[in-house]
Scaffold this active site. Structure first.
Site, PDB file in Angstrom:
ATOM      1  N   CYS A  50       1.942  -3.663  19.092  1.00  0.00           N
ATOM      2  CA  CYS A  50       2.216  -4.958  18.476  1.00  0.00           C
ATOM      3  C   CYS A  50       1.111  -5.955  18.826  1.00  0.00           C
ATOM      4  CB  CYS A  50       3.562  -5.506  18.930  1.00  0.00           C
ATOM      5  SG  CYS A  50       3.929  -7.137  18.208  1.00  0.00           S
ATOM      6  N   ALA A  60       9.312  -5.964  13.177  1.00  0.00           N
ATOM      7  CA  ALA A  60      10.095  -7.072  13.747  1.00  0.00           C
ATOM      8  C   ALA A  60      10.605  -7.974  12.637  1.00  0.00           C
ATOM      9  CB  ALA A  60       9.238  -7.866  14.728  1.00  0.00           C
TER      10      ALA A  60
END
Length: 318
Positions: A100, A18
């Site tokens: 994540c 990200a």
């Protein structure tokens, strides 16, 4: 290994990160010889809402195959809809994020939160597999913590609904990115399923990838933080796995020239205000290990224009 109609050999993947693996970064990795890059993780809800920034993240124009798009979400139907939209944007492979650890992702029941809800995780994978006619893969962690290791059970469930490849980041959610990756679990997942398994965690140099494959018999490796400011790690690792030889590290001059080209790409896609802000972190990564790096890092963080940044970088390469 084979994934759909793609013959990947022993692949070395650049991990989806990200805020890092945007179009400019993906093009930079490919420019130095890396073959397999992934988008940043993309929100299924934002994509189905046609959010403009999210659509920009899904810009795959001009990129070579395979174009791999990673999605995250917690609802099977919405994930399926998002996968269909990704295919319309020329995705060749859909990856589902189940690893994540970020709190803002966890609180919505996404990412690593799915490690605590295996039926939902399996339902999401099943819905996406049914919705698209391209390979679906999943990236997981070992479990929520070392008392709740679910990688084996989850991997078997994902295989049963048609997932074609699993990447195992050999840490728990509780670890985030600290401590050591436990490669033994990658080996056990590989033994438990018949689909390809990719090992991820603590691959910081080509030799690490060789040891990971030797110890786990996994089908390929994924490199994340080790490639920050060092996109050459991807092709150098690929070369080592194929030929058993270590290519030399890039020179300072080469590193800076690639950094400057990377900067050009960032500016092209995001403009000066956002581009300069984002390039500061990349520039700091590129200069890691050079003489007087701390002083140069301070100069980079104080840049206020494109010309400032270019001047600092050009001065390094002489």
């Amino acid at each position: 290994m084979k994934l759909g109609h793609y013959e990947l050999g022993v692949p070395v993947f650049m991990a989806p990160l990200a805020g890092v693996t945007d179009k400019a970064f993906r093009e930079t990795v490919r420019s130095v010889g890396g073959e397999y890059v992934w988008t940043e993780m993309i929100s299924d809800k934002a994509l189905t809402y046609q959010n403009s920034r999210t659509l920009q993240m899904l810009d795959l124009s001009g990129e070579g195959e395979p174009r791999i798009v990673q999605l995250f979400g917690n609802d099977p139907e919405t994930m399926a809809q998002a996968a269909v939209l990704a295919v319309k944007c020329n995705a060749n492979i859909i990856d589902i994020n189940m690893g994540c650890p970020a709190p803002k992702i966890i609180k919505n029941g996404e990412g690593s939160a799915l490690l605590k809800d295996l039926p939902r995780a399996q339902a999401i994978a099943s819905a996406v597999v049914r919705a698209v006619n391209i390979p679906v893969t999943v990236k997981i962690r070992l479990g929520w913590n070392d008392r709740e290791i679910v990688a084996l059970e989850l991997a078997k469930g994902l295989e049963s609904v048609g997932v074609q490849m699993i990447t195992v980041h050999a840490r728990t959610r509780e670890q985030f990115y600290s401590g050591h990756a436990d490669w033994e679990w990658i080996r056990q997942v590989k033994k438990a399923v018949s689909i390809p398994v990719i090992g991820n965690g603590d691959v910081l140099k080509p030799e690490d990838a060789g040891r990971l494959i030797e110890q786990t018999e996994c089908d390929g490796v994924m490199i994340g933080r080790g490639a920050l400011g060092n996109p050459w790690l991807i092709p150098r690792t690929q070369f080592f796995l194929k030929h058993g030889q270590i290519l030399p590290e890039p020179s300072i001059e080469e590193r800076i020239q690639v950094a400057l080209k990377h900067f050009e790409r960032v500016l092209h896609y995001k403009g000066e205000r956002i581009g300069l802000n984002e390039m500061r972190k990349h520039a700091v990564w590129y200069i890691k290990g050079i003489s007087k790096a701390a002083k140069v890092r301070d100069e980079i963080m104080q840049t206020r224009s494109v010309e400032d940044m270019q001047a600092v970088l050009n001065r390094i390469s002489g």
